[in-house]
Design a protein around this motif. Sequence first.
Motif, mmCIF file in Angstrom:
data_model
loop_
_atom_site.group_PDB
_atom_site.id
_atom_site.type_symbol
_atom_site.label_atom_id
_atom_site.label_comp_id
_atom_site.label_asym_id
_atom_site.label_seq_id
_atom_site.Cartn_x
_atom_site.Cartn_y
_atom_site.Cartn_z
ATOM 1 N N ILE A 8 26.312 -102.479 -88.050
ATOM 2 C CA ILE A 8 27.697 -102.851 -87.743
ATOM 3 C C ILE A 8 27.793 -104.368 -87.550
ATOM 4 N N ALA A 9 26.753 -104.958 -86.957
ATOM 5 C CA ALA A 9 26.756 -106.412 -86.785
ATOM 6 C C ALA A 9 26.742 -107.107 -88.141
ATOM 7 N N ALA A 10 25.912 -106.610 -89.047
ATOM 8 C CA ALA A 10 25.834 -107.213 -90.377
ATOM 9 C C ALA A 10 27.166 -107.049 -91.107
ATOM 10 N N ALA A 11 27.772 -105.855 -90.994
ATOM 11 C CA ALA A 11 29.029 -105.598 -91.697
ATOM 12 C C ALA A 11 30.122 -106.535 -91.208
ATOM 13 N N GLN A 12 30.224 -106.672 -89.888
ATOM 14 C CA GLN A 12 31.340 -107.447 -89.351
ATOM 15 C C GLN A 12 31.096 -108.946 -89.411
ATOM 16 N N ASN A 13 29.865 -109.356 -89.741
ATOM 17 C CA ASN A 13 29.578 -110.777 -89.891
ATOM 18 C C ASN A 13 29.250 -111.140 -91.331
ATOM 19 N N ASP A 14 29.444 -110.141 -92.216
ATOM 20 C CA ASP A 14 29.220 -110.360 -93.631
ATOM 21 C C ASP A 14 27.802 -110.857 -93.930
ATOM 22 N N PRO A 47 39.454 -97.478 -93.757
ATOM 23 C CA PRO A 47 39.130 -98.829 -93.288
ATOM 24 C C PRO A 47 39.348 -99.858 -94.390
ATOM 25 N N ASP A 48 39.584 -101.117 -93.972
ATOM 26 C CA ASP A 48 39.799 -102.161 -94.976
ATOM 27 C C ASP A 48 38.521 -102.468 -95.740
ATOM 28 N N LYS A 49 37.395 -102.379 -95.012
ATOM 29 C CA LYS A 49 36.142 -102.690 -95.707
ATOM 30 C C LYS A 49 35.027 -101.786 -95.197
ATOM 31 N N ILE A 50 34.285 -101.216 -96.128
ATOM 32 C CA ILE A 50 33.087 -100.461 -95.751
ATOM 33 C C ILE A 50 31.897 -101.218 -96.326
ATOM 34 N N ALA A 51 31.157 -101.883 -95.466
ATOM 35 C CA ALA A 51 29.976 -102.603 -95.949
ATOM 36 C C ALA A 51 28.816 -101.618 -96.048
ATOM 37 N N VAL A 52 27.876 -101.944 -96.902
ATOM 38 C CA VAL A 52 26.760 -101.015 -97.109
ATOM 39 C C VAL A 52 25.823 -101.064 -95.897
#
Lengths: 314, 427
Positions: free
Chosen positions: B208-214, B377-382
């Motif tokens: 989640i940290a990686a997703a929200q910090n790109d 959600p607006d973005k689902i990061a892997v």
Amino acid sequence: MKRAQHSHFIMQVTSTDEKISKQKHRLQRKNTLIAYSFIAPNFLGFFIFTLIPVVFSFVLAFMSWDSFSTPKFVGLDNFSKMIHDTTFWISFKNTFLYTIGVVPFTLLISLGLAILLNKKLAGVKFFRTAFFFPYVTSLVAIAVVWNMLFHPTMGPINQFLRMFIANPPGWTTSSQWALTAIVIVSIWRFMGYYMILYLAGLQSIPKELYEAASMDGANKWQQFKNVTLPSLRPTTFFVTIMLVINCFKIFDLVQVMTDGGPGRATNVLVYEIYNEAFVKFNFGYASAIAFVLFVIVLGVTIIQFGWNKRQEKA
Amino acid sequence: MKVWQKVLATAAVAGVALSLGACGNGSDKDSSADKSGSKKTVLKVTTWNYATTPEFAALFKAFEKEHPNVDVQQVDVPADDYDTKVTTMMSSGDTTDILTMKNLLSYSNYALRDQLVDLSSHVKDIDQGPAADTYKMYKVKGKTYAQPYRTDFWVLYYNKKLFDAAGIDYPDNWTWDDYVTNAKKLTDASKGQYGTYQHIWRSTIQAIAAAQNDKNLMDPSSYEFMKPYYERALDLQKSKAQMTYGTAKSTKVTYNSQFEESKAAMLYMGTWFMGGLVNDTNSGQTNVEWSIAPMPQKSSNGKTTTFGSPTGFAINKNSKNKKIAQEFLDFCSGEKGAKVMAKIGITPSYRNDAVNKIYFATKGMPTDDVAKKAFNPDKIAVEFPVAKDGPAVDKILQEEHDLIMVGDETPSKAISNMQSRVKEELK
């Protein structure tokens, strides 16, 4: 005439001799074949499921293989990688510490229990069974129960310890204590089995030896030191070897109790082999570590044999 | 003959006998006759826990209905052994047509080791529709080897009754600070009730940290972005608003029990748990009143970023039925398959309005607008990028995660260890 008769007689004898030896030979061959046919099923299993994989694994130690592609020969690369691999050294150290922790205590406790339970007491059979129980209990059940016992705040072990010390150890949740926790569970698990071996050893000591010793005025301690211990030497030798080998092979308890953690605190050699092979797909490197483990166990066993021989002579 | 010659000869004979036996069994039945006598093509698919993973049977049946001459059969493996077993099957040249990609780590293993059919040119032509983002997760070195049928992503589950009792508004557009503050308010030590439950997986912090910090977890140049996430979790543990990591791990706590038995008022978890909750409610295992909200965010700008990972089907390069297998993949990953899954509470990758409508119409699903927003959600990061060294890096990150959460290492120390150890591994 007489001579001819004689030589004829000899010829006859030799021909029957030959016949007998031929028959004997045939019988021997038949017996050997029968024997082999009895060994065959077992040996086949050993050959296919043990010998071939062992040889294959040995060869793999010099290769790089991910289980899909063709193995590549890399010479001693796997071994030089090992020298710089901190995780390998951590697991190496942990395995040694574990062995040093488990072997002496298990030896002492199982011998102690065997001596206690070698007496004619009411309920002795019950206690023998009770101490043997951990050895036949499901490992997963053991791990779950011990994890609860070791629970840092609610576990009975720490609740007890808190009566004496303010900050009892965190056991499996602390990297300083996790290995100790595994050692304790291992001792508890192994002691019943080795106690049985010691019991068998104790019961094979002739009573006459004790009678003679007490006639000579030896007290209980002297009897133990001079009769029991020397008579148990073959048992102790066997128990030590089995224990050491079992300790180097430790994997299951680590896997179910701590998963090698916290961090790498309980990572042991076999666990590392498993990780390299089945998690990271480095089958070559895993085989190389397995090879090192084999050499260590072999070395330790040879040393023990040498020591035993010297003791026997003394 | 000498003894060893005899032994070898015996072994050789036995070996031949065994391999002959194997040949006898090995004749693959690619077709089976049905009652009418016409031959059906058998399509074999690897599955895990077939009996308790309802989407397999549902998809198979729906596909067979459209293709009456195909018989879809499962090659079932227990979930815990799934990756090991499929790896073994692959390395021995198994011909099972379709391989289910349970997670991205194992997908990368098979894809990068050349076990799967390259679908790149095919997926370019099909209608990826709303699943397009998930297709991107399967891209490895510019190529695609699997088609996603479900995409589970992370949302915040909450227990309505416990929120009502504490007099707290249901979560909507929360930041992480809101989450921490309210988790503490929802804690009631006298009842043994925690404000929230955080499961032991490293993804609960790192992904989640990686997703929200790109950020990319395979890039060890700096893992500093995880620090505030770790500090919040440690703060929650310290104030007893969430169960300690040590307890959760050593007593093998399950997240379902924590939430379903109202031991924790909140839980952030993947969308697969929605179907689970519906099932457990219907079977009377729990009576928890629940709904979902978007994952807490770094800042309250109204955008929701979460992480997730796909589950997909891939075609074995040894398959003898590649054409039908491809049809099966298209069916499951397209709208038709999505509707089949939505009906049983599974989160399909292909989610348009029609599919979502079916999904939320399932009895027991939440119906509020926040839940519907959370489901979009607006973005689902892997969750974790596809890479050859993925499993090794994953292991390192989990070990250091362990040490932070049990309090043996400070976040700063562990983060610098992660950086140096991952760098070393990738050298």
